[in-house]
Motif scaffolding. Structure first.
Motif, PDB file in Angstrom:
ATOM      1  N   ILE A   1      56.977  57.925  39.785  1.00 42.93           N
ATOM      2  CA  ILE A   1      56.763  58.047  41.031  1.00 42.93           C
ATOM      3  C   ILE A   1      55.349  58.119  41.579  1.00 42.93           C
ATOM      4  O   ILE A   1      54.688  59.002  40.795  1.00 42.93           O
ATOM      5  CB  ILE A   1      57.420  59.069  41.623  1.00 42.93           C
ATOM      6  CG1 ILE A   1      58.698  59.189  41.331  1.00 42.93           C
ATOM      7  CG2 ILE A   1      57.082  59.362  43.204  1.00 42.93           C
ATOM      8  CD1 ILE A   1      59.471  60.639  41.479  1.00 42.93           C
TER       9      ILE A   1
ATOM     10  N   ILE B   1      64.517  59.341  44.432  1.00 39.81           N
ATOM     11  CA  ILE B   1      63.464  60.485  44.568  1.00 39.81           C
ATOM     12  C   ILE B   1      64.004  61.400  45.502  1.00 39.81           C
ATOM     13  O   ILE B   1      64.408  60.979  46.809  1.00 39.81           O
ATOM     14  CB  ILE B   1      62.268  59.781  44.785  1.00 39.81           C
ATOM     15  CG1 ILE B   1      61.881  58.856  43.829  1.00 39.81           C
ATOM     16  CG2 ILE B   1      61.149  60.891  45.108  1.00 39.81           C
ATOM     17  CD1 ILE B   1      60.782  57.821  44.519  1.00 39.81           C
TER      18      ILE B   1
ATOM     19  N   LEU C   1      63.586  63.705  40.425  1.00 44.78           N
ATOM     20  CA  LEU C   1      63.996  62.412  40.091  1.00 44.78           C
ATOM     21  C   LEU C   1      65.672  62.348  39.562  1.00 44.78           C
ATOM     22  O   LEU C   1      65.574  62.966  38.313  1.00 44.78           O
ATOM     23  CB  LEU C   1      63.002  61.412  39.613  1.00 44.78           C
ATOM     24  CG  LEU C   1      63.654  60.037  39.552  1.00 44.78           C
ATOM     25  CD1 LEU C   1      62.466  59.110  39.538  1.00 44.78           C
ATOM     26  CD2 LEU C   1      64.385  59.580  38.176  1.00 44.78           C
TER      27      LEU C   1
END
Lengths: 140, 140
Positions: A35, B35, B47
């Motif tokens: 991410i 997410i 996640l």
């Protein structure tokens, strides 16, 4: 103190990336989801994938680097677009199978030129398109 | 206006989840990474993974639901721990292979009791442990 990039001796960081890599659980393809979140706004910019080489390159350069599954090559974000992501923090989750880059994002992050790749949301009227999530700072 | 949960007619939302599902590119196992981000602080909490059933359950209940790869079952976050995640926004990325739940998280999100599963970071001294990333609101 910057965690990555300037101000930290590179040999120290390379030792630390070995500690990181030994804690990461890569999937059967040798990849882990990453991410990328903008530090200033809290906006999640994108989700991409990294292999060990990409994580090592990220720590070494201080720039968010991924593994492109479509091009099958190392992918330093912004190398061609200019929309780079200097990495401020590199975080690992509890079971070691997800990574969070907290970045100082330059420019928009999506190839569509949206700020965030997450520019579509489910609404009462179907899928709506915008520029991405609102900054977290604006929501509190 | 809440996008999910109270205030939106459930039959409307179920129609929209079909629109969502048709835009999602699930992997070879029928899963997509999700997410979960706290709306108030911007902190990325975790996640996890969802299949179509989990996305449908999320829209239907308004509560973040995943597919547990270890238990091989639908997993409504907080159903046993109480640390649920009412979903405020459900977002899809540009190429449809990643999801973002923006949630109003109740309690800590990690099974270790840390606020965020991303409680380990790479520092000059190796991997450091804390409670997760600092709130985005505190960083601007």
């Amino acid at each position: 103190m910057p965690v990555l990039g300037n101000g930290v001796d590179i040999s120290t960081m390379l030792g630390n990336v070995n500690a990181l890599l030994s804690a990461v659980k890569f999937d059967s393809k040798g990849l882990v989801p990453v991410i990328a979140q903008d530090r200033a706004t809290g906006v999640v910019r994108m989700l991409a994938w990294a292999n060990a080489e990409a994580l090592r390159a990220t720590v070494q350069s201080g720039l968010a680097t991924f593994w492109s599954r479509s091009r099958n090559e190392l992918w330093e974000k912004g190398k061609t677009s200019g929309n780079s992501m200097p990495v401020h923090e590199l975080r690992l989750d509890c079971d070691g199978d997800a990574i969070l880059y907290i970045v100082d994002a330059n420019g928009p992050s999506c190839h569509t030129n949206a700020t965030s790749c997450f520019f579509r949301s489910v609404t009462a009227n179907g899928l709506a398109v915008d520029d991405g999530p609102a900054p977290a700072a604006a929501k509190v």
